[in-house]
Design an enzyme around this catalytic site. Sequence first.
Site, PDB file in Angstrom:
ATOM      1  N   HIS B 318       0.866  -1.181   0.000  1.00 27.24           N
ATOM      2  CA  HIS B 318       0.000   0.000   0.000  1.00 27.24           C
ATOM      3  C   HIS B 318       0.901   1.227   0.000  1.00 27.24           C
ATOM      4  O   HIS B 318       1.864   1.294   0.765  1.00 27.24           O
ATOM      5  CB  HIS B 318      -0.902  -0.016   1.228  1.00 27.24           C
ATOM      6  CG  HIS B 318      -2.021   0.957   1.159  1.00 27.24           C
ATOM      7  ND1 HIS B 318      -1.816   2.306   1.273  1.00 27.24           N
ATOM      8  CD2 HIS B 318      -3.349   0.786   0.974  1.00 27.24           C
ATOM      9  CE1 HIS B 318      -2.977   2.926   1.155  1.00 27.24           C
ATOM     10  NE2 HIS B 318      -3.923   2.027   0.970  1.00 27.24           N
ATOM     11  N   ARG B 338      -6.513   9.979  -0.348  1.00 26.89           N
ATOM     12  CA  ARG B 338      -6.138  10.342  -1.719  1.00 26.89           C
ATOM     13  C   ARG B 338      -7.371  10.465  -2.608  1.00 26.89           C
ATOM     14  O   ARG B 338      -7.425  11.324  -3.475  1.00 26.89           O
ATOM     15  CB  ARG B 338      -5.158   9.314  -2.277  1.00 26.89           C
ATOM     16  CG  ARG B 338      -3.720   9.569  -1.827  1.00 26.89           C
ATOM     17  CD  ARG B 338      -2.772   8.479  -2.281  1.00 26.89           C
ATOM     18  NE  ARG B 338      -3.082   7.222  -1.601  1.00 26.89           N
ATOM     19  CZ  ARG B 338      -3.150   6.047  -2.220  1.00 26.89           C
ATOM     20  NH1 ARG B 338      -2.935   5.956  -3.513  1.00 26.89           N
ATOM     21  NH2 ARG B 338      -3.416   4.963  -1.531  1.00 26.89           N
TER      22      ARG B 338
END
Lengths: 421, 536
Positions: B318, B338
């Site tokens: 990740h 994000r």
Amino acid sequence: MNTLNQVLLNPAFQLGADLDGWRAAGGGQGLDAALADPGAIIATLEAADLRGMGGAGFPTHRKWAAAAAAPAPDGDKYVVCNGNEDEPGTFKDRHLLRWTPHQVIEGALIAAVAIRANRVVLYINPHQAEGRAQMRRAAQQWAGTEAVRRIERLIGKPLEIAVVATSGRYIGGEETAVISSLEGGFPFPRRKPPFPAESGCHGAPTLINNTETLANVPHILHHGAAWYRGLGVGDAAGTKLYSLSGDVLLPGLYELPMGTSLHDLIFVHGGGMLEGKAFKGVFTGGPSNTLLTARDLDVALDFDSVRLRRSRLGTGAMIVISEGTSIVRKVAEYIEFFANGSCGQCPSCKAGTFQMARLLDRVDSGRAGPGDIAALRNLCRILPGSGRCGLIDGAVTVVESSLHTFPAEYGVAEPAPAETA
Amino acid sequence: MTSMISHAQALQALRPGADAPMRADGLAVNDLLERFHPDYGAKARVSLRIGANAGAPCHPALAGLLESNALIDDLDLAGAEPLATDVLVIGGGGAGAAAAVTAAMRGARVIIATKLRIGDSNTVMAEGGIQAAVGADDSLQRHYEDTLRGGHNEGDRALIAQMVSDAPEVIRWLIDLGMAFDLAEDKALGSTLLRKKAGGTTASRILCHRDFTGLEMMRVLREAVELQRGIEQLNRCPAVELLSHDDGSCAGAILYDLERRSFVLVRARAVVLATGGSGRLHLQGFPTSNHYGATADGLVLAYRLGARMCDLDSFQYHPTGVAHPRHLAGGLISESARSAGAHLLNGLGERFVDELKPRDVVAAAILRECAEGRGIARDGQTGVFLDARALVAADPDILETRLVSLGHLAAKCGLDPRQEPFLVYPTLHYQNGGVMIDGDGATSVPGLLCAGEVSGGIHGRNRLMGNALLDIISFGRRAGTRAAESLGQRQAGRGGINHVHRWRRALAQAELPADVRAPLLYPSYGNFHLRRTAAA
């Protein structure tokens, strides 16, 4: 000298149902020798000291002589190749049926010549589908051959070779159960006498031999009794198929000289103990005999030598147990197998195996009290000899032997009093 | 070690109030992955030597565990408490709970065995959300194509098609269980589900509950397990070995009861492995976002019994794991940050990647910045900035509404997201490969099913955000249904560990060490050793 796989597992004979190939490899000559002098067959087997490889180790020539001498009231005599092999740890006959069907059938044909039988029955466990298919194909290949015509001329009757499926149950391999089964009934064992050799299938004299026993016969007739005797170690004759399993590195089927030591089987051929763990014991001859322990590693694996250690060679199965494997658990598995395999005719066997399995399961799972061990011991005392066949005796033998040899695993502090000084 | 830009310098490079420039660098995606992604390179794979995948590539650390010795001997079965059930579910995360509830609803007696407690899993850490094509501008086909493309076209097409088709029904099932999802409008009735965009997707498809969707999902699943009749829970009972019948099929499992320090022998008609992934192996030294129990136990057990696996050399890193402070390293900063518009910045204050690219691309881009000297160093930890300042400035309530976990995490990191960016570094997040399954979770071993992260083939070589939560419920329910079908088919016979003996022979013949023992059960710093070495 490489002593592995000299005769039955000889790579040249692992052909499947290929009669031409079998003849090219030297097959058929045993039958030719038998037909040339039918009267000498039984004497040759006697000189070779061929034994029953299905477990009993009974001298084969005596069975054959009895069947040859028995009068045939309806004119029929049977030769039965017993290919029911089903007990845990034994996997030799299925190999012979699958890979060397002609070796087996030729042995059965020689038996037919010796006792003048007109019916040859190849009695095969249906769970071994591939072996059964090979045997069926192989039997068809013999039909109408010159060899078969010569046998028919000798016995004065047509020769019938039939492949028959067994019930697939363990008990169906017992000699008298074979007869019940061939007569179309449930494979219930019967009391002996009368012995099948005198009055077997439909009352006709019936010679029942193990697959491995019959497979040896063509080679003995071909090469002679002295050759066969010379294959064994010491006084033992011939070779034996040993089914090696359990906690060894290389389990498998090994043909070795009869009388090879247990140590050599495990540590030379079997690659030694798995993970180098300490050897604890062996269930010999399948799960129904007295356990052999570390001090028996030097025993020669032939019928007589193993018997001197109060055990039996049986089928030649050797289930090896190392430290880290529970004896009780193994015994519990085997007794459960016997309980499932009991035909249920004899109440003592039907209930006795079930009760022993229940008690062993409790010991195995840590739920047993002191009364349970006492109950097991009592059952071991009262059950033997109470059945028509030997199933209950075999089950008791393994329980008694494991209790005697490994009391600590049963949670019993002191060894049981030794039965012999 | 490559030189880094110090944290103080990097803070100065940030342009207050202005949009950071995006550096155009012309490195193609494949080049980027091959040069910087940890799945590539010499240390990333070896060939397995024994077992169903002999000859296939596998990560070296995982291979060491797959080709290891069992923890137990036959003797340990003696004295083990015997239990019997229809279905044994191993693992108490979302997939295991969904399988247990589904099987029990169909009348099976179920035992669910967990390493710690039910819900102690990666499911509760899934923050972003769950993908389901429920929008008018979306379709199953688009979801299918996004998933397949995200996995670099390596995923099993039939499994993907089935999973994306299940998705709307999965959402309905979860809502029926009582799960709350964020809604597009704030009204009591008639609202629609709020949909967010995820990295690598062509439509807004992420459904969520704030930014702790997995926790909310596990809440209702745990309640369902507690309330459903016919489920017995065995907590703190990790599985140490599977049981096998003589024909090689699965017969149950041997558990180790941590409280009583004794073995439990569970015979079952069907076993559902839902043990999750392997992040706690810390492959190549990476920190991990994974739960404490993610030690690849399921892979080890299934492989030893002969199950076929796939993509054992493919893992997901990740992009945004916490890099500072050190004690939180590896902890996840959800992709939802994000998605909502947070930017990644290097030590020069530049953006260097489109933040919504697939995870492997973004992670590789961050690793590249660090490798090429544009990373940021702070107290011995390195990383890049995740900057949410503009986001919070534009919507001051966002940390109380949509990004609650982010606010909590900032507090734990001791920073104010309005003022200061997070320092982030890729973290080992997901095991892309695993046990090969069919559409019902059945493996190549009869009687053994798998669901969730332990299974492979669905996400190809890279998983999209939001597809994990979908995967566990879709395949968990199907595995539970299939397991319940085994009711009455096979008598739960005695079962043993003959497969272990066969395995030990194979180890000896391949001259592999016999003193490496697995499953690990807990990470090495877990201070729990059940015969991990021969000496123990």
